[in-house]
Design an enzyme around this catalytic site. Structure first.
Site, PDB file in Angstrom:
ATOM      1  CD  GLU A  75     -91.807  22.674  13.321  1.00 48.56           C
ATOM      2  OE1 GLU A  75     -90.570  22.600  13.172  1.00 48.56           O
ATOM      3  OE2 GLU A  75     -92.612  21.915  12.753  1.00 48.56           O
ATOM      4  CD  GLU A 125     -82.230  20.601  13.012  1.00 51.88           C
ATOM      5  OE1 GLU A 125     -82.372  19.484  12.502  1.00 51.88           O
ATOM      6  OE2 GLU A 125     -81.937  21.623  12.360  1.00 51.88           O
ATOM      7  CG  ASN A 130     -86.804  29.312   4.465  1.00 49.55           C
ATOM      8  OD1 ASN A 130     -87.531  29.844   3.622  1.00 49.55           O
ATOM      9  ND2 ASN A 130     -86.914  28.026   4.781  1.00 49.55           N
TER      10      ASN A 130
END
Length: 487
Positions: free
Chosen positions: A338, A347, A385
């Site tokens: 990830e 990201e 989340n």
């Protein structure tokens, strides 16, 4: 005439070398009188030679003389630093901490960054307040660590869960101290990398604690060792909190007598007070962690991982040793995938940052449409989340999602929160998959579901499997049945 001159010259010359009794006595007295001065001069010369010999070895500077060190940082503690107390990395001896209730907070707080240790933390507190939690000093300084109000406002939190953060609460003060120290360590480390300062990392950080970062930078760090300066005053207390043996002493100095057995059968396997493998060192040492992630971003510290693991005691501590190692390997493999080997904190595809806001939720996206993109080791995404993770961790991540980017411990905690509590796109948590027989393939399904599983992206699945097998080998465990590795 010439003969007379020659005789006169011989008589004059002989008078220089022939002394009568009184002249000889005065000559002896003069020589004896000068002897102590000669001895003192010789002693002074010897001292100077010794000093210059030491200076030649240490350069009277804390900068490294090793030309292969690209940052100019010392690769070893020089002789004078070692004599002054060393680097504070010895085994912590808590017996000189006046209040033994403070030992556990000191140990926990010292894990906030790699540079800090319990020995350093205890020595600084001793120097600041002699462990007086009610001490009030100049500039509004209060408590064990004597932080200024401005520093405590920035770094202090309600670490003892009393309902408020207070510099007079010992646990709050200790943890604020550690956060501030680690902040300074990060900044001084960066200054060293940029070659703006010279000096070993600990000395620079302690200097910044005492005189401020701007002053440290302005004077170029510590080009000359000032033995009366704060870094060496603190180092002088290291020995007080360092064990001379290889085992960490019992933190209870009162008695060595064992507790009497309670009535009835004794517990054959009493639980560890700290929980199993709380610090992760049994299964994952810092050296193995470093070898597994050779290119990792310095943000992802081993100490922060340990701190996060302590908040999730079931992680890598459920089942037999084989199961625990497999879960640890599975977690490391997935975060490796990830985060690009623990390189990326956020990201990298910024074009997708606006795709993670579920505006249909009653709480919406208060931090902004693009605020809930992937962050941290597991790249936590979506406002839903962030809200759920924040609620579970006692943090306002919905309004402050950048905490996952800025605080390494929080980043690790969000990864472990998802791993141990969320089913994601699967039917079970990743923790349950590894401890209940689901296998590594089910962890992939939980994390990325249809995007990778069922033929969604077999290359990505294989990359995760390869990493898992590699990390399992590094931990010395069989990865399990081949049929359980893919989803």
């Amino acid at each position: 005439m010439a003969l007379r001159k020659a005789q006169a010259a011989r008589q004059a010359g002989s008078s220089i070398f022939k002394l009568d009794a009184s002249q000889l006595l005065w000559a002896v007295i003069s020589v004896v009188g000068l002897f102590p001065l000669v001895v003192l001069a010789l002693l002074a010369l010897i001292v100077l030679l010794v000093v210059f010999a030491i200076a030649g070895g240490s350069q009277l500077t804390s900068a490294s003389s090793d030309p292969s060190d690209p940052s100019g940082q010392t690769s070893r503690v020089n002789a004078l630093i070692e004599l002054s107390g060393g680097d504070g990395r010895g085994t912590f001896d808590p017996r000189n901490v006046p209040d033994q209730d403070l030992v556990a907070p000191i140990r926990a707080a010292a894990k906030k960054c790699d540079l800090l240790t319990p020995v350093i933390l205890a020595a600084q507190i001793d120097y600041a307040s002699a462990f007086d939690p009610e001490k009030e000093g100049p500039q509004g300084r209060k408590g064990l660590s004597q932080l200024t109000p401005e520093v405590f406002d920035e770094f202090g939190e309600d670490d003892d869960d009393s309902g408020e953060a207070s510099a007079l609460d010992p646990e709050d003060s200790i943890h604020a101290h550690a956060r501030y120290f680690c902040h300074l360590a990060d900044r001084t480390g960066q200054l060293s990398k940029e070659k703006k300062v010279v000096g070993d990392h600990l000395s620079l950080t302690l200097m910044a604690w005492e005189i401020g970062l701007e002053t440290v930078e302005a004077q170029g760090g510590m080009p000359v060792l000032a033995l009366g300066a704060y870094p060496f005053q603190v180092r002088g207390l290291f020995e007080k909190y360092t064990s001379t043996g290889t085992e960490e002493p019992d933190s209870d100095p009162v008695t060595d007598e064992p507790d009497p057995e309670p009535d009835g059968d004794p517990d054959p396997d009493p639980p560890d007070e700290d929980g199993p493998d709380v610090d992760g060192s049994t299964l994952l040492s810092e050296s193995v962690f470093t070898a597994m992630f050779p290119n990792r971003n310095s943000f992802y510290t081993y100490a922060a991982l340990q701190e996060a693991m302590a908040k999730f005691p079931a992680f890598a501590a459920t089942g037999d040793e084989q199961t625990r190692k497999r879960e640890l390997a599975a977690f490391l493999a997935n975060i490796n995938h990830e985060s690009g080997g623990l390189v990326h904190i956020e990201e990298i595809n910024q074009a997708a940052w606006g795709d993670y806001c579920d505006a249909g939720q009653p709480y919406g996206c208060p931090a902004g449409q693009t605020a809930y993109h992937g962050r941290g080791p597991i790249q936590l995404s979506w406002n839903t989340n962030y809200k759920a993770a924040g609620d579970a961790l006692g943090l306002d991540l919905l309004n402050q999602p950048d905490l996952v980017r800025d605080d390494a411990s929080v980043a690790w905690q969000t990864a472990l929160w998802f791993w141990t509590t969320q089913t994601g796109a699967g039917t079970m948590t990743a923790h349950s998959a590894m401890t209940g027989g689901g296998g590594f393939g089910e962890t992939i399904r939980t994390i990325n579901g249809a995007l990778e599983c069922g033929g969604g992206n077999s290359a990505q699945v294989q990359a995760r499997v390869d990493a898992y097998q590699r990390f399992a080998a590094g931990l010395g465990v069989d990865p399990g049945d081949e049929s359980t590795l893919r989803c």
